[in-house]
Scaffold this active site. Sequence first.
Site, PDB file in Angstrom:
ATOM      1  N   LYS A   1       8.904  22.202   8.321  1.00 22.38           N
ATOM      2  CA  LYS A   1      10.245  21.847   8.805  1.00 22.38           C
ATOM      3  C   LYS A   1      10.705  22.811   9.909  1.00 22.38           C
ATOM      4  CE  LYS A   1      11.467  19.588   4.484  1.00 22.38           C
ATOM      5  NZ  LYS A   1      12.228  19.512   3.252  1.00 22.38           N
TER       6      LYS A   1
ATOM      7  N   GLN B   1      15.958  23.379  -0.772  1.00 24.67           N
ATOM      8  CA  GLN B   1      14.625  22.863  -1.077  1.00 24.67           C
ATOM      9  C   GLN B   1      14.433  22.798  -2.591  1.00 24.67           C
ATOM     10  OE1 GLN B   1      12.610  21.838   1.452  1.00 24.67           O
ATOM     11  NE2 GLN B   1      10.934  21.220   0.105  1.00 24.67           N
TER      12      GLN B   1
ATOM     13  N   ASP C   1      20.053  16.201   3.648  1.00 24.62           N
ATOM     14  CA  ASP C   1      19.092  15.650   2.682  1.00 24.62           C
ATOM     15  C   ASP C   1      19.642  14.372   2.045  1.00 24.62           C
ATOM     16  OD1 ASP C   1      16.600  16.760   2.255  1.00 24.62           O
ATOM     17  OD2 ASP C   1      17.325  18.385   0.972  1.00 24.62           O
TER      18      ASP C   1
ATOM     19  N   ARG D   1      12.472   6.095  -9.823  1.00 23.48           N
ATOM     20  CA  ARG D   1      13.934   5.966  -9.664  1.00 23.48           C
ATOM     21  C   ARG D   1      14.587   7.339  -9.504  1.00 23.48           C
ATOM     22  NH1 ARG D   1      15.418   4.298 -15.965  1.00 23.48           N
ATOM     23  NH2 ARG D   1      13.845   5.635 -16.886  1.00 23.48           N
TER      24      ARG D   1
ATOM     25  N   SER E   1       9.052   4.718 -15.821  1.00 22.70           N
ATOM     26  CA  SER E   1       8.047   4.999 -16.858  1.00 22.70           C
ATOM     27  C   SER E   1       8.160   4.075 -18.073  1.00 22.70           C
ATOM     28  CB  SER E   1       8.138   6.464 -17.296  1.00 22.70           C
ATOM     29  OG  SER E   1       9.370   6.693 -17.930  1.00 22.70           O
TER      30      SER E   1
ATOM     31  N   GLY F   1      -0.720  12.377   5.889  1.00 20.54           N
ATOM     32  CA  GLY F   1      -0.566  11.732   7.195  1.00 20.54           C
ATOM     33  C   GLY F   1       0.250  10.457   7.171  1.00 20.54           C
ATOM     34  N   GLY F   2       0.936  10.190   6.034  1.00 16.58           N
ATOM     35  CA  GLY F   2       1.765   8.986   5.930  1.00 16.58           C
ATOM     36  C   GLY F   2       3.236   9.337   5.838  1.00 16.58           C
TER      37      GLY F   2
HETATM   38  P1  NAP Z   1      10.079  12.442 -10.126  1.00 11.19           P
HETATM   39  O1  NAP Z   1      11.445  12.989  -9.991  1.00 11.19           O
HETATM   40  O2  NAP Z   1       9.152  13.011 -11.140  1.00 11.19           O
HETATM   41  O3  NAP Z   1      10.232  10.873 -10.421  1.00 11.19           O
HETATM   42  C1  NAP Z   1       9.134  10.082 -10.701  1.00 11.19           C
HETATM   43  C2  NAP Z   1       9.582   8.676 -11.017  1.00 11.19           C
HETATM   44  O4  NAP Z   1       8.428   7.896 -11.290  1.00 11.19           O
HETATM   45  C3  NAP Z   1      10.489   8.581 -12.248  1.00 11.19           C
HETATM   46  O5  NAP Z   1      11.512   7.656 -12.011  1.00 11.19           O
HETATM   47  C4  NAP Z   1       9.550   8.111 -13.348  1.00 11.19           C
HETATM   48  O6  NAP Z   1      10.161   7.292 -14.314  1.00 11.19           O
HETATM   49  C5  NAP Z   1       8.555   7.274 -12.546  1.00 11.19           C
HETATM   50  N1  NAP Z   1       7.266   7.235 -13.209  1.00 11.19           N
HETATM   51  C6  NAP Z   1       6.533   8.278 -13.656  1.00 11.19           C
HETATM   52  N2  NAP Z   1       5.399   7.834 -14.243  1.00 11.19           N
HETATM   53  C7  NAP Z   1       5.421   6.492 -14.168  1.00 11.19           C
HETATM   54  C8  NAP Z   1       4.542   5.469 -14.617  1.00 11.19           C
HETATM   55  N3  NAP Z   1       3.416   5.740 -15.276  1.00 11.19           N
HETATM   56  N4  NAP Z   1       4.886   4.189 -14.369  1.00 11.19           N
HETATM   57  C9  NAP Z   1       6.029   3.897 -13.722  1.00 11.19           C
HETATM   58  N5  NAP Z   1       6.906   4.826 -13.271  1.00 11.19           N
HETATM   59  C10 NAP Z   1       6.609   6.105 -13.508  1.00 11.19           C
HETATM   60  O7  NAP Z   1       9.289  12.487  -8.762  1.00 11.19           O
HETATM   61  P2  NAP Z   1       9.817  12.351  -7.225  1.00 11.19           P
HETATM   62  O8  NAP Z   1      10.474  13.592  -6.812  1.00 11.19           O
HETATM   63  O9  NAP Z   1      10.507  11.053  -7.056  1.00 11.19           O
HETATM   64  O10 NAP Z   1       8.396  12.289  -6.474  1.00 11.19           O
HETATM   65  C11 NAP Z   1       7.490  11.239  -6.685  1.00 11.19           C
HETATM   66  C12 NAP Z   1       6.218  11.518  -5.903  1.00 11.19           C
HETATM   67  O11 NAP Z   1       6.540  11.534  -4.524  1.00 11.19           O
HETATM   68  C13 NAP Z   1       5.584  12.883  -6.179  1.00 11.19           C
HETATM   69  O12 NAP Z   1       4.180  12.772  -6.017  1.00 11.19           O
HETATM   70  C14 NAP Z   1       6.153  13.777  -5.102  1.00 11.19           C
HETATM   71  O13 NAP Z   1       5.324  14.875  -4.799  1.00 11.19           O
HETATM   72  C15 NAP Z   1       6.203  12.801  -3.959  1.00 11.19           C
HETATM   73  N6  NAP Z   1       7.213  13.100  -2.921  1.00 11.19           N
HETATM   74  C16 NAP Z   1       6.775  13.024  -1.665  1.00 11.19           C
HETATM   75  C17 NAP Z   1       7.657  13.207  -0.638  1.00 11.19           C
HETATM   76  C18 NAP Z   1       7.144  13.067   0.752  1.00 11.19           C
HETATM   77  O14 NAP Z   1       7.821  13.447   1.660  1.00 11.19           O
HETATM   78  N7  NAP Z   1       5.969  12.486   0.936  1.00 11.19           N
HETATM   79  C19 NAP Z   1       8.997  13.515  -0.894  1.00 11.19           C
HETATM   80  C20 NAP Z   1       9.428  13.578  -2.216  1.00 11.19           C
HETATM   81  C21 NAP Z   1       8.513  13.348  -3.235  1.00 11.19           C
HETATM   82  P3  NAP Z   1      11.343   7.837 -15.280  1.00 11.19           P
HETATM   83  O15 NAP Z   1      12.588   7.840 -14.441  1.00 11.19           O
HETATM   84  O16 NAP Z   1      11.396   6.810 -16.367  1.00 11.19           O
HETATM   85  O17 NAP Z   1      10.943   9.201 -15.725  1.00 11.19           O
HETATM   86  N1  LUD Z   2      13.527  19.104  -1.554  1.00  7.37           N
HETATM   87  C1  LUD Z   2      12.026  17.768  -0.274  1.00  7.37           C
HETATM   88  N2  LUD Z   2      11.282  18.879  -2.218  1.00  7.37           N
HETATM   89  C2  LUD Z   2       9.948  18.306  -2.126  1.00  7.37           C
HETATM   90  N3  LUD Z   2       3.184  16.486   4.000  1.00  7.37           N
HETATM   91  C3  LUD Z   2       9.972  17.536   0.986  1.00  7.37           C
HETATM   92  C4  LUD Z   2       7.623  17.088   1.648  1.00  7.37           C
HETATM   93  C5  LUD Z   2       6.680  17.551   3.834  1.00  7.37           C
HETATM   94  N4  LUD Z   2      15.754  19.197  -0.967  1.00  7.37           N
HETATM   95  C6  LUD Z   2      14.527  18.737  -0.766  1.00  7.37           C
HETATM   96  O1  LUD Z   2      10.403  18.023   2.035  1.00  7.37           O
HETATM   97  O2  LUD Z   2      12.928  16.516   1.477  1.00  7.37           O
HETATM   98  C7  LUD Z   2      13.084  17.346   0.554  1.00  7.37           C
HETATM   99  N5  LUD Z   2      14.326  17.879   0.288  1.00  7.37           N
HETATM  100  N6  LUD Z   2      10.717  17.348  -0.096  1.00  7.37           N
HETATM  101  N7  LUD Z   2       8.695  17.128   0.720  1.00  7.37           N
HETATM  102  C8  LUD Z   2       8.555  16.781  -0.671  1.00  7.37           C
HETATM  103  C9  LUD Z   2       9.900  17.053  -1.268  1.00  7.37           C
HETATM  104  C10 LUD Z   2      12.286  18.608  -1.353  1.00  7.37           C
HETATM  105  C11 LUD Z   2       6.422  16.521   1.269  1.00  7.37           C
HETATM  106  C12 LUD Z   2       5.354  16.474   2.166  1.00  7.37           C
HETATM  107  C13 LUD Z   2       5.484  16.982   3.446  1.00  7.37           C
HETATM  108  C14 LUD Z   2       7.745  17.586   2.944  1.00  7.37           C
HETATM  109  C15 LUD Z   2       4.337  16.959   4.421  1.00  7.37           C
HETATM  110  O3  LUD Z   2       4.484  17.374   5.545  1.00  7.37           O
HETATM  111  C16 LUD Z   2       1.991  16.426   4.777  1.00  7.37           C
HETATM  112  C17 LUD Z   2       1.398  15.022   4.683  1.00  7.37           C
HETATM  113  O4  LUD Z   2       1.712  14.283   3.717  1.00  7.37           O
HETATM  114  O5  LUD Z   2       0.615  14.672   5.579  1.00  7.37           O
HETATM  115  C18 LUD Z   2       1.004  17.457   4.250  1.00  7.37           C
HETATM  116  C19 LUD Z   2       0.694  17.286   2.771  1.00  7.37           C
HETATM  117  C20 LUD Z   2      -0.222  18.376   2.175  1.00  7.37           C
HETATM  118  O6  LUD Z   2       0.161  18.905   1.091  1.00  7.37           O
HETATM  119  O7  LUD Z   2      -1.253  18.642   2.744  1.00  7.37           O
END
Ligand code: NAP
Ligand code: LUD
Length: 322
Positions: free
Chosen positions: A76, A120, A145, A193, A217, A293-294
């Site tokens: 960031k 964060q 955020d 959710r 879940s 990368g997504g």
């Molecule tokens: P979280 O707070 O743990 O929430 C996960 C959600 O998925 C919950 O609502 C949970 O249900 C549901 N779930 C868990 N297991 C399940 C199953 N077997 N079947 C159906 N639903 C299920 O996680 P989060 O913060 O939303 O993050 C989710 C994923 O996205 C993680 O891998 C995290 O690292 C990633 N993420 C990526 C980014 C990004 O920028 N790419 C940003 C944020 C998060 P319940 O509500 O019933 O517990």
């Molecule tokens: N908290 C976030 N916690 C975690 N991936 C991010 C994230 C960059 N308050 C607050 O920034 O928005 C937020 N606000 N989050 N996240 C996850 C979540 C937070 C996740 C992935 C990446 C920020 C990112 O750049 C790259 C990719 O997917 O290509 C590299 C992934 C890797 O681990 O190699």
Amino acid sequence: MLSSITHFLRVGVSGCQGSSRSMATIISGNKTSKLVRERLRTEVDKMRTEVSGFRPSLLVLQVGHRDDSNLYISTKLKAAAEIGIDAKHVRLPRTATQDDVLQSILSINEDESVHGLIVQLPLDSVNQINTELITNSVSPDKDVDGLSCINAGKLSRGDLNDCFIPCTPNGCMELIRQTGMTVEGKHAVVIGRSKIVGAPMHDLLLWKHATVTTCHSKTPDLPEQVSRADILVVGAGRAEMVRGEWIKEGAVVIDCGINHVPDETKASGKRVVGDVHFASANQRAGFITPVPGGVGPMTVAMLMQNTVQSAKRFLLWRKMSQ
Ligand code: NAP
Ligand code: LUD
């Protein structure tokens, strides 16, 4: 807003003559986020000329020092520097109490030179801290955020132009837009959710006029729900849970998951995978996001966009109150 990219990489099934199905088109978050960052850089340059020396500013508050948070924060800060956003990183120790965190937030809320403030997550403290209380104490007009209940409430009511939209779901919408598929009238399925991914994703798709099913879940028969999706967004935190066989032919599949799985072929001993089993989903979906990368790079780009938007609102407010 970006125009739809018409040229996607379409990769045929590895040389199989007569195969009826080619693989999905990859939606690149790396490429799309780069376009967003370039546009923002131009906007910030313009702001600096129009209001001499003015720069949007972002403050990232971290409690503790988790490795994953350190990585995301450094991404960031780097993106901000490239765009011309003045970004600061404040780290409180793991011994910080809830009151320490609240006090920091309240003083940043008062500081007119900061336009965007994020805390964060997750909070890495040895003390009990109520995360909800912390995200809700960020001033709604600095909450880039979009996690405070004011911004979340506006989004859930469909007031999309009067709130900060959470960065990850906003990035997902941008990636869906890139496919050229219209959201209106489609059936969208969201898995998860949470306040940061699933719930705001549901709201955004709903107010862009999709019919939305949100799974969690306790949802019975997830494969059956997934099979109905024209648009599928997954944020469950379960490595490769969604299998290709569940997915409707031609669906748009957006994978938010970031999971580390053991991989002895890597020097680090692990690799990053999404919540979707990419190899099988690639054979069913029309469009799919990769991990990495997504969605990840789009989260960062949307944070930059919200920060620039907040700075613009600040300038407008300052002009009106003069
Ligand atoms: P979280 O707070 O743990 O929430 C996960 C959600 O998925 C919950 O609502 C949970 O249900 C549901 N779930 C868990 N297991 C399940 C199953 N077997 N079947 C159906 N639903 C299920 O996680 P989060 O913060 O939303 O993050 C989710 C994923 O996205 C993680 O891998 C995290 O690292 C990633 N993420 C990526 C980014 C990004 O920028 N790419 C940003 C944020 C998060 P319940 O509500 O019933 O517990
Ligand atoms: N908290 C976030 N916690 C975690 N991936 C991010 C994230 C960059 N308050 C607050 O920034 O928005 C937020 N606000 N989050 N996240 C996850 C979540 C937070 C996740 C992935 C990446 C920020 C990112 O750049 C790259 C990719 O997917 O290509 C590299 C992934 C890797 O681990 O190699």
